[in-house]
Design an enzyme around this catalytic site. Structure first.
Site, short mmCIF file in Angstrom:
data_model
loop_
_atom_site.label_atom_id
_atom_site.label_comp_id
_atom_site.label_asym_id
_atom_site.label_seq_id
_atom_site.Cartn_x
_atom_site.Cartn_y
_atom_site.Cartn_z
N GLY A 1 0.75 -1.27 0.06
CA GLY A 1 -0.01 -0.13 -0.16
C GLY A 1 0.70 1.22 -0.09
O GLY A 1 0.47 2.35 0.00
N GLU B 1 3.94 -6.98 1.02
CA GLU B 1 3.54 -7.27 -0.38
C GLU B 1 3.82 -6.11 -1.25
O GLU B 1 2.42 -5.94 -1.65
CB GLU B 1 2.40 -8.03 -0.64
CG GLU B 1 1.28 -7.95 0.05
CD GLU B 1 0.03 -8.77 0.04
OE1 GLU B 1 0.32 -10.17 0.00
OE2 GLU B 1 -1.08 -8.50 0.11
N ARG C 1 2.56 -1.38 -6.37
CA ARG C 1 2.60 -0.22 -7.12
C ARG C 1 4.29 0.48 -6.69
O ARG C 1 4.86 1.17 -7.61
CB ARG C 1 1.56 0.74 -6.69
CG ARG C 1 1.60 2.15 -7.33
CD ARG C 1 0.99 3.26 -6.37
NE ARG C 1 -0.68 2.46 -6.15
CZ ARG C 1 -1.58 2.72 -6.87
NH1 ARG C 1 -1.64 3.45 -8.04
NH2 ARG C 1 -2.79 2.01 -6.42
N CYS D 1 -12.50 6.54 -29.17
CA CYS D 1 -13.67 6.96 -29.48
C CYS D 1 -14.51 7.15 -28.24
O CYS D 1 -15.34 6.54 -27.93
CB CYS D 1 -14.18 6.18 -30.68
SG CYS D 1 -15.84 7.14 -31.01
#
Length: 472
Positions: free
Chosen positions: A280, A322, A325, A393
């Site tokens: 985190g 763990e 990021r 689009c």
């Protein structure tokens, strides 16, 4: 050249590190660009000793560019920090959902990290990358029976998230499914610790109202169930509070909660000797982001766990974390080629690139903010305010609003920073656009680690019923 002090002029150079510290001592999650980022004599950005514009010429764009030195530095900083601050045994796991591919998993494993996986695809990727199954931990709130069986027979540790997991594991045990005959399956129990943190609602996981983990009030029943199943061995507990967190206090609080739960597990005579406090830790996406360093984060957790163990008179458990990021996020950039421009006088200028929400869905999904620079004119003054638009689009396909850039023309190369986490892994084929290639750069060497998809790849799994076939 590598910028080491403020240049005083707004240009792309401002995104390079101003730190006087050597690369190996800087915390990569606090950087906007990879540790090896520099500008060469042609005023062009280099990553890992490779010129970004030359990489685009060779491999096309959009292009994910992963810096091996930064990824290894982050891995070693996590590993070494836990060894330094925790007196017991520790193990860092890479949360591979951030970017699961053979090369990333292999680098993490070579640095001594284990792998956190959440699907059969991530299990097989980790195994093929050479990760020891003893260091693979299988998560997920809705694991299929097939996935659970694969994890068990491969020798992974199963992180039980709910009663479906436990009952399926017990059934497989009764059928004799195991990694080694006669050995119980290693199980960790995930529960919601009731700790909330300041982050996006979609990436909060620690609060009671979460799809992940057992309710803490049900842990007694859970421990009793496992204690009566000889095919299961509860080796520890897992709790995770969220992602992209800049506070350390929630993780400090988590230590007390998880040690209390560990004490309870021990009262059921379970061999619970491991705790996993999740990940985190946030990263720097913009100049205003100020996440804690890897070292500070690890020191906070380690000291809090030791103090909680002392209060409850428990021996130090094996401590796992763990990161995902914060391990891979700032090690990668994405390069794009500028295309069309639309000027709406007095309103906005749209500068379009050849990628967008198919290679980075985070802005449209999470309203995530990124930084961009012109890789082929790094010292040019930032005279323009533009909105960098994707090619898809979809009106919401905007990579960056109100970006500061030099005057750009078609063919210029833009680089979006900190795209290593949840960009490739969440990429799609929206508008039937092939997914980009990824290259690994290191000391001037470049290797393809993900091959670019082609239009033919997109058609490969299509099946056309004969009655709908084109009539000749």
């Amino acid at each position: 050249m590598v910028l080491t002090q403020s240049i005083g002029v707004e240009s792309g150079l401002q995104y390079l590190s101003e730190s006087q510290e050597p690369r190996e001592s800087r915390s990569p999650n606090q950087e906007l660009l990879p540790l090896t980022a520099s500008v060469n004599s042609r005023d062009r950005l280099e990553i890992g000793g490779c010129e970004v514009t030359a990489l685009v010429e060779q491999f096309g764009s959009p292009l994910y560019i992963l810096d091996e030195e930064t990824l290894r530095a982050t891995s070693s900083q996590y590993r070494d920090a836990f060894k330094r601050y925790y007196p017991g045994e520790s193990q860092v796991l890479y949360a591979s959902k951030a970017w699961s591919c053979l090369a990333v998993c292999a680098i993490a494993a070579s640095e001594g990290l284990g792998i956190d996986v959440v699907s059969s695809g991530e299990i097989k990727t980790a195994l093929q990358a050479g990760v020891n199954p003893d260091k693979i931990y299988f998560h997920g709130n809705n694991k299929s029976r097939t996935e659970i069986e694969l994890a068990v027979t491969s020798g992974c540790t199963i992180v039980a998230d709910n009663w479906w997991d436990l009952k399926t594991l017990a059934e497989l045990g009764k059928l004799g499914v195991s990694h080694k005959a006669g050995e119980p399956t290693r199980v960790m129990v995930r529960f919601t610790p009731g700790i909330e943190c300041h982050t996006h609602d979609y990436i909060k996981t620690g609060q009671i109202d979460s799809k992940f983990g057992f309710d803490p009030n049900s842990l007694g029943e859970v421990f009793k169930f496992i204690s009566e199943e000889p095919s299961l061995s509860c080796v520890g507990l897992h709790a995770h509070i969220g992602s992209q967190i800049f506070e350390v206090q929630p993780h400090h609080d988590l230590a007390e909660v998880i040690i209390q739960a560990l004490t309870k597990a021990r009262s059921y005579d379970l061999p619970a000797t491991e705790i996993n406090i999740g990940g985190g830790l946030g990263i720097r996406y913009t100049e205003t982001d100020d996440p804690p360093s890897i070292q500070d984060w690890a020191q906070t957790i380690c000291s809090a766990v030791v103090a909680a163990c002392d209060r409850h008179q428990l021996p130090w458990p094996k401590l796992l974390c763990e990161p995902g990021r914060s391990l891979v996020g700032t090690a990668c950039v994405t390069a794009y080629t500028v295309g069309s421009e639309k000027v709406i006088p007095g309103v906005r200028t749209y500068l379009s690139v050849d990628g967008g929400m198919s290679d980075n869905p985070r802005p449209i999904t999470y309203q995530s903010v990124y930084r961009v620079l012109a890789a082929n004119k790094m010292s040019a003054p930032l005279t323009e305010t533009v909105t960098v638009a994707g090619k898809h689009c979809e009106s919401g396909d905007i990579l960056i609003k109100d970006a500061k850039l030099p005057k750009c023309q078609p063919g210029d190369i833009l680089v979006v920073t900190a795209t290593g986490a949840y960009n490739y892994s969440m990429a799609s084929n929206y508008n039937r656009v092939p997914r980009p290639a990824a290259v690994l750069v290191n000391n001037g060497e470049v290797n393809t680690i993900v091959q670019r998809e082609t239009d033919e790849d997109l058609l490969r799994f299509d099946r056309l019923p004969e009655r709908l076939g084109v009539k000749k």
